[in-house]
Design an enzyme around this catalytic site. Structure first.
Site, PDB file in Angstrom:
ATOM      1  NE  ARG A   1     -61.303  19.233  49.006  1.00  0.00           N
ATOM      2  CZ  ARG A   1     -60.323  20.132  49.087  1.00  0.00           C
ATOM      3  NH1 ARG A   1     -60.106  20.964  48.096  1.00  0.00           N
ATOM      4  NH2 ARG A   1     -59.560  20.200  50.144  1.00  0.00           N
TER       5      ARG A   1
ATOM      6  CG  ASN B   1     -54.932  20.862  56.159  1.00  0.00           C
ATOM      7  OD1 ASN B   1     -54.250  20.746  55.137  1.00  0.00           O
ATOM      8  ND2 ASN B   1     -54.757  20.104  57.227  1.00  0.00           N
TER       9      ASN B   1
ATOM     10  CG  ASP C   1     -59.504  20.294  57.655  1.00  0.00           C
ATOM     11  OD1 ASP C   1     -59.216  20.845  58.742  1.00  0.00           O
ATOM     12  OD2 ASP C   1     -58.761  19.436  57.126  1.00  0.00           O
TER      13      ASP C   1
ATOM     14  CG  HIS D   1     -53.380  27.154  50.996  1.00  0.00           C
ATOM     15  ND1 HIS D   1     -52.797  25.928  50.778  1.00  0.00           N
ATOM     16  CD2 HIS D   1     -52.438  28.077  50.663  1.00  0.00           C
ATOM     17  CE1 HIS D   1     -51.549  26.095  50.351  1.00  0.00           C
ATOM     18  NE2 HIS D   1     -51.310  27.386  50.271  1.00  0.00           N
TER      19      HIS D   1
ATOM     20  CB  CYS E   1     -67.575  43.923  46.679  1.00  0.00           C
ATOM     21  SG  CYS E   1     -68.444  42.916  47.899  1.00  0.00           S
TER      22      CYS E   1
ATOM     23  CB  THR F   1     -47.203  19.638  54.405  1.00  0.00           C
ATOM     24  OG1 THR F   1     -47.086  20.318  53.159  1.00  0.00           O
ATOM     25  CG2 THR F   1     -46.045  20.028  55.313  1.00  0.00           C
ATOM     26  CB  SER F   2     -46.116  16.597  49.703  1.00  0.00           C
ATOM     27  OG  SER F   2     -46.762  17.696  49.096  1.00  0.00           O
TER      28      SER F   2
END
Ligand code: OAD
Length: 228
Positions: free
Chosen positions: A55, A88, A90, A105, A116, A172-173
């Site tokens: 990805r 996202n 990305d 995220h 650590c 976004t869902s």
């Protein structure tokens, strides 16, 4: 006016990056329990790294699209406060010129030591055996938030939501919490709410207004209205 924007995989779809839950999306091809949980990483770190390395390589090849670019234009030219929160991992918002992006995220571009907590710039290909530059232990993982982990920057995001006059969810869902709860939180403190998505979502009824269409069309249109 203070605006909080939440983006999801749909904003990067027209840059060629797969979404998760659309037909043919990532979670229709892979089981998220094998790839996006701390337990999956403990069981089979090589497999999890292979998925994220792939990805990360796809993201490197992708380019920001007019939706990312228009939000960067909004950040630069809007006289009020604009807070961009993304689910996202990305970096297309940044590469479109957005200067401050809250990655709740995590990011493909960052590596995290599972021992650590040290962070460093992700190599092109990440392996669990790579020693941590700080503690030297071989516990390298992607710096992304998996199911069962707590998203990053939540205090800052909830603070911005509480002050917002307008909350806008893009691509976004609305199925993954806590982000899926932002629209209800924004409403509670009196914010207007707008959804920009390819089609209506599970959460459409919670928004004051929903506009449907491809992000590369409806996001620049909305930004033009805000800057007019
Ligand atoms: P989803 O795949 O769940 O939803 C993508 C949304 O984008 C859908 O509502 C689509 O209709 C919409 N969409 C698709 N193409 C579009 C386009 N060209 N223009 C506008 N909208 C479009 O993705 P997310 O909601 O981002 O988390 O998923 C949330 C989280 O679930 C992700 O951050 C990831 C995933 O599992 C983790 O891995 C922790």
């Amino acid at each position: 006016m203070r605006i909080v924007i939440l983006t999801g995989a749909g904003i990067s779809a027209e840059s060629g990056l797969s979404t998760f839950r659309d037909k043919g999306g990532i979670w229709s091809r892979y089981d998220l329990k094998d790839l996006a949980t701390p337990e999956a990483f403990a069981r089979n770190p090589a497999f999890v790294h292979e998925f994220y390395n792939m990805r990360r390589a796809n993201v490197r090849k992708a380019k920001p699209n007019p939706a990312h670019e228009s939000l960067a234009r909004l950040e630069k030219n809007y006289p009020g406060e604009v807070t961009l929160v993304t689910q996202n991992v990305d970096d297309l918002h940044e590469r479109a010129g957005h200067s401050r992006v809250i990655h709740m995220h995590g990011r493909h571009g960052s590596a995290l030591c599972a021992e650590c907590g040290h962070r460093w710039e992700a190599p092109e290909v990440m392996r669990v055996e790579d020693p941590c530059p700080a503690c030297g232990r071989p516990a390298t993982r992607p710096d992304v938030v998996w199911f069962g982990e707590i998203p990053y920057h939540m205090d800052e995001i909830l603070g911005a939501l509480a002050r917002a006059d307008l909350f806008v969810a893009i691509g976004t869902s609305g199925t993954v919490y806590p982000a899926a709860g932002f629209v209800a939180q924004a409403r509670e403190t009196g914010s207007r709410t707008l959804e920009l998505n390819l089609e209506s979502s599970a959460q459409t009824r919670l928004f004051d207004e929903t506009r449907t269409g491809p992000a590369t069309e409806i996001v620049p249109q909305w930004v033009d209205e805000m800057l007019a």
